[in-house]
Design a protein around this motif. Sequence first.
Motif, PDB file in Angstrom:
ATOM      1  N   THR A 146       0.834  -1.205   0.000  1.00  0.00           N
ATOM      2  CA  THR A 146       0.000   0.000   0.000  1.00  0.00           C
ATOM      3  C   THR A 146       0.864   1.249   0.000  1.00  0.00           C
ATOM      4  O   THR A 146       0.627   2.192  -0.760  1.00  0.00           O
ATOM      5  CB  THR A 146      -0.932   0.003   1.220  1.00  0.00           C
ATOM      6  N   ARG A 147       1.864   1.253   0.845  1.00  0.00           N
ATOM      7  CA  ARG A 147       2.754   2.415   0.924  1.00  0.00           C
ATOM      8  C   ARG A 147       3.489   2.625  -0.402  1.00  0.00           C
ATOM      9  O   ARG A 147       3.555   3.749  -0.916  1.00  0.00           O
ATOM     10  CB  ARG A 147       3.767   2.213   2.052  1.00  0.00           C
ATOM     11  N   ALA A 148       4.048   1.548  -0.974  1.00  0.00           N
ATOM     12  CA  ALA A 148       4.800   1.682  -2.218  1.00  0.00           C
ATOM     13  C   ALA A 148       3.895   2.115  -3.369  1.00  0.00           C
ATOM     14  O   ALA A 148       4.276   2.966  -4.181  1.00  0.00           O
ATOM     15  CB  ALA A 148       5.471   0.346  -2.552  1.00  0.00           C
ATOM     16  N   SER A 149       2.692   1.568  -3.436  1.00  0.00           N
ATOM     17  CA  SER A 149       1.776   1.939  -4.511  1.00  0.00           C
ATOM     18  C   SER A 149       1.322   3.386  -4.378  1.00  0.00           C
ATOM     19  O   SER A 149       1.217   4.112  -5.374  1.00  0.00           O
ATOM     20  CB  SER A 149       0.564   1.001  -4.498  1.00  0.00           C
ATOM     21  N   MET A 150       1.064   3.821  -3.158  1.00  0.00           N
ATOM     22  CA  MET A 150       0.658   5.208  -2.942  1.00  0.00           C
ATOM     23  C   MET A 150       1.794   6.175  -3.272  1.00  0.00           C
ATOM     24  O   MET A 150       1.559   7.252  -3.823  1.00  0.00           O
ATOM     25  CB  MET A 150       0.214   5.392  -1.492  1.00  0.00           C
ATOM     26  N   LEU A 151       3.022   5.822  -2.954  1.00  0.00           N
ATOM     27  CA  LEU A 151       4.155   6.691  -3.272  1.00  0.00           C
ATOM     28  C   LEU A 151       4.304   6.871  -4.778  1.00  0.00           C
ATOM     29  O   LEU A 151       4.641   7.956  -5.250  1.00  0.00           O
ATOM     30  CB  LEU A 151       5.441   6.113  -2.675  1.00  0.00           C
ATOM     31  N   ASP A 152       4.050   5.808  -5.532  1.00  0.00           N
ATOM     32  CA  ASP A 152       4.123   5.917  -6.995  1.00  0.00           C
ATOM     33  C   ASP A 152       3.080   6.889  -7.532  1.00  0.00           C
ATOM     34  O   ASP A 152       3.342   7.635  -8.480  1.00  0.00           O
ATOM     35  CB  ASP A 152       3.916   4.544  -7.636  1.00  0.00           C
ATOM     36  N   VAL A 153       1.888   6.878  -6.933  1.00  0.00           N
ATOM     37  CA  VAL A 153       0.789   7.691  -7.439  1.00  0.00           C
ATOM     38  C   VAL A 153       0.884   9.136  -6.950  1.00  0.00           C
ATOM     39  O   VAL A 153       0.574  10.077  -7.692  1.00  0.00           O
ATOM     40  CB  VAL A 153      -0.555   7.066  -7.033  1.00  0.00           C
ATOM     41  N   LEU A 154       1.314   9.341  -5.716  1.00  0.00           N
ATOM     42  CA  LEU A 154       1.343  10.692  -5.147  1.00  0.00           C
ATOM     43  C   LEU A 154       2.302  11.622  -5.883  1.00  0.00           C
ATOM     44  O   LEU A 154       2.171  12.850  -5.784  1.00  0.00           O
ATOM     45  CB  LEU A 154       1.735  10.617  -3.658  1.00  0.00           C
ATOM     46  N   GLY A 155       3.245  11.065  -6.605  1.00  0.00           N
ATOM     47  CA  GLY A 155       4.172  11.913  -7.354  1.00  0.00           C
ATOM     48  C   GLY A 155       3.722  12.216  -8.764  1.00  0.00           C
ATOM     49  O   GLY A 155       4.432  12.926  -9.495  1.00  0.00           O
ATOM     50  N   LYS A 200      -9.637  10.010  -3.017  1.00  0.00           N
ATOM     51  CA  LYS A 200     -10.401   9.901  -4.251  1.00  0.00           C
ATOM     52  C   LYS A 200      -9.506   9.787  -5.472  1.00  0.00           C
ATOM     53  O   LYS A 200      -9.801   9.019  -6.401  1.00  0.00           O
ATOM     54  CB  LYS A 200     -11.332  11.099  -4.401  1.00  0.00           C
ATOM     55  N   HIS A 201      -8.429  10.540  -5.486  1.00  0.00           N
ATOM     56  CA  HIS A 201      -7.582  10.566  -6.676  1.00  0.00           C
ATOM     57  C   HIS A 201      -6.408   9.594  -6.564  1.00  0.00           C
ATOM     58  O   HIS A 201      -6.180   8.786  -7.471  1.00  0.00           O
ATOM     59  CB  HIS A 201      -7.071  11.990  -6.926  1.00  0.00           C
ATOM     60  N   ALA A 202      -5.665   9.685  -5.472  1.00  0.00           N
ATOM     61  CA  ALA A 202      -4.458   8.864  -5.361  1.00  0.00           C
ATOM     62  C   ALA A 202      -4.784   7.404  -5.019  1.00  0.00           C
ATOM     63  O   ALA A 202      -4.358   6.482  -5.723  1.00  0.00           O
ATOM     64  CB  ALA A 202      -3.527   9.464  -4.304  1.00  0.00           C
ATOM     65  N   PHE A 203      -5.550   7.178  -3.950  1.00  0.00           N
ATOM     66  CA  PHE A 203      -5.792   5.808  -3.497  1.00  0.00           C
ATOM     67  C   PHE A 203      -6.552   4.990  -4.530  1.00  0.00           C
ATOM     68  O   PHE A 203      -6.252   3.805  -4.738  1.00  0.00           O
ATOM     69  CB  PHE A 203      -6.563   5.831  -2.175  1.00  0.00           C
ATOM     70  N   LYS A 204      -7.512   5.608  -5.195  1.00  0.00           N
ATOM     71  CA  LYS A 204      -8.287   4.878  -6.202  1.00  0.00           C
ATOM     72  C   LYS A 204      -7.400   4.384  -7.332  1.00  0.00           C
ATOM     73  O   LYS A 204      -7.588   3.270  -7.840  1.00  0.00           O
ATOM     74  CB  LYS A 204      -9.402   5.773  -6.740  1.00  0.00           C
ATOM     75  N   ASN A 205      -6.429   5.194  -7.729  1.00  0.00           N
ATOM     76  CA  ASN A 205      -5.540   4.784  -8.816  1.00  0.00           C
ATOM     77  C   ASN A 205      -4.420   3.868  -8.341  1.00  0.00           C
ATOM     78  O   ASN A 205      -3.755   3.236  -9.168  1.00  0.00           O
ATOM     79  CB  ASN A 205      -4.933   6.024  -9.483  1.00  0.00           C
ATOM     80  N   ALA A 206      -4.212   3.803  -7.032  1.00  0.00           N
ATOM     81  CA  ALA A 206      -3.192   2.899  -6.488  1.00  0.00           C
ATOM     82  C   ALA A 206      -3.778   1.568  -6.056  1.00  0.00           C
ATOM     83  O   ALA A 206      -3.071   0.717  -5.526  1.00  0.00           O
ATOM     84  CB  ALA A 206      -2.502   3.567  -5.291  1.00  0.00           C
ATOM     85  N   LEU A 207      -5.075   1.359  -6.303  1.00  0.00           N
ATOM     86  CA  LEU A 207      -5.784   0.229  -5.733  1.00  0.00           C
ATOM     87  C   LEU A 207      -5.483  -1.100  -6.425  1.00  0.00           C
ATOM     88  O   LEU A 207      -5.613  -2.156  -5.809  1.00  0.00           O
ATOM     89  CB  LEU A 207      -7.290   0.497  -5.765  1.00  0.00           C
ATOM     90  N   ILE A 208      -5.089  -1.078  -7.698  1.00  0.00           N
ATOM     91  CA  ILE A 208      -4.912  -2.336  -8.441  1.00  0.00           C
ATOM     92  C   ILE A 208      -3.840  -3.233  -7.814  1.00  0.00           C
ATOM     93  O   ILE A 208      -4.102  -4.403  -7.519  1.00  0.00           O
ATOM     94  CB  ILE A 208      -4.620  -2.046  -9.920  1.00  0.00           C
ATOM     95  N   PRO A 209      -2.621  -2.769  -7.578  1.00  0.00           N
ATOM     96  CA  PRO A 209      -1.640  -3.662  -6.925  1.00  0.00           C
ATOM     97  C   PRO A 209      -2.032  -4.025  -5.499  1.00  0.00           C
ATOM     98  O   PRO A 209      -1.690  -5.117  -5.027  1.00  0.00           O
ATOM     99  CB  PRO A 209      -0.341  -2.847  -6.950  1.00  0.00           C
ATOM    100  N   ILE A 210      -2.777  -3.148  -4.821  1.00  0.00           N
ATOM    101  CA  ILE A 210      -3.218  -3.468  -3.462  1.00  0.00           C
ATOM    102  C   ILE A 210      -4.234  -4.602  -3.484  1.00  0.00           C
ATOM    103  O   ILE A 210      -4.179  -5.528  -2.660  1.00  0.00           O
ATOM    104  CB  ILE A 210      -3.804  -2.208  -2.786  1.00  0.00           C
ATOM    105  N   LEU A 211      -5.176  -4.535  -4.437  1.00  0.00           N
ATOM    106  CA  LEU A 211      -6.135  -5.643  -4.577  1.00  0.00           C
ATOM    107  C   LEU A 211      -5.429  -6.955  -4.888  1.00  0.00           C
ATOM    108  O   LEU A 211      -5.819  -8.019  -4.385  1.00  0.00           O
ATOM    109  CB  LEU A 211      -7.139  -5.315  -5.683  1.00  0.00           C
ATOM    110  N   THR A 212      -4.403  -6.879  -5.712  1.00  0.00           N
ATOM    111  CA  THR A 212      -3.664  -8.086  -6.079  1.00  0.00           C
ATOM    112  C   THR A 212      -3.050  -8.744  -4.855  1.00  0.00           C
ATOM    113  O   THR A 212      -3.192  -9.954  -4.646  1.00  0.00           O
ATOM    114  CB  THR A 212      -2.566  -7.754  -7.095  1.00  0.00           C
TER     115      THR A 212
END
Length: 313
Positions: free
Chosen positions: A200-209, A229-241
């Motif tokens: 979660t942390r790594a995926s969010m860091l990729d999106v927040l930048g 709404k913007h960052a977490f939603k787009n970072a959700l795919i690897p988290i779901l995996t």
Amino acid sequence: MLRYIIQRLIGMIVVMFLVVTIVFVIVRVTPGDPAAVMLGPEATQADIEGLRAKLGLDRSLPVQYGYYLLQLLRGDLGQSIFLGQPVAHALAERAEPTFFLTLFSILIASAIALPVGIYAAVKRGSFFDQTATALAMFAASIPSFWLGLLLMQVFAVRYGLFPVSGYGGPDTSFGERMMHLVLPSFALGIVSSALIMRFTRASMLDVLGDDYVRTARAKGLNGRRVVMKHAFKNALIPILTVIGLTAAVLISGAVVTETVFGLPGVGNLVVSAVMRRDYPVIQGALLVIAALYVLINFAIDMLYLAVDPRVRY
């Protein structure tokens, strides 16, 4: 889309065929004679040979394999040698504790990992981020059975808040049975949360930048809305995996925890079957677990469409 689903279904069938073949071969090449184990050390050779013929173990491996495939095509997982009942029935009886143990463990792991991982990414480099990362590494290194014994000693033995072990009798209510799963669920959930938190942390860091996140902040949008709404939603795919794969691992890997807490789950059944060389139970359990892996992977792929409309198959 339909073409992709058909291709995945064909791929699932191929995978299950390979699993069936591998499981069949591995179970039968392991040392030991199940007929001799069943009859005990005092059995004569004639008794052993008679039981082998009754179970079909005296036939060649190709013949046994052919009969086994025909049996599976009829939806029959076989008859347990020791339990004296169909394997499907034995697995169904043990499914409830394993299912709820997995479900509660995933819920606990997600409840811990998602908010901690998101906040650690937002506060990158802070004391909270460093502490959360260190605790995640520590949790990942803790054996679940040791944590289970520790929780049992504190909350069950010392304070008596939860049952020590078991799953209750036949007349036990559903609520009481669920109480038996609290401690093992926390033992598995805390350990599993480490991997989910780091992803979660790594995926969010990729999106927040990304540029669109900086643009949303520049427009003056609320910080929490930008993150969720913007960052977490787009970072959700690897988290779901990783959540889906963790659930699959818990289904098949909760053997030790079920043994420690005396839960009559599928893991306990498999351990007993291995000790007794109960071929049908071992094969049936492994096939069911493999099928769950395949179905969970397929479900995750379908969830991608729900969380990200840009995904196209």
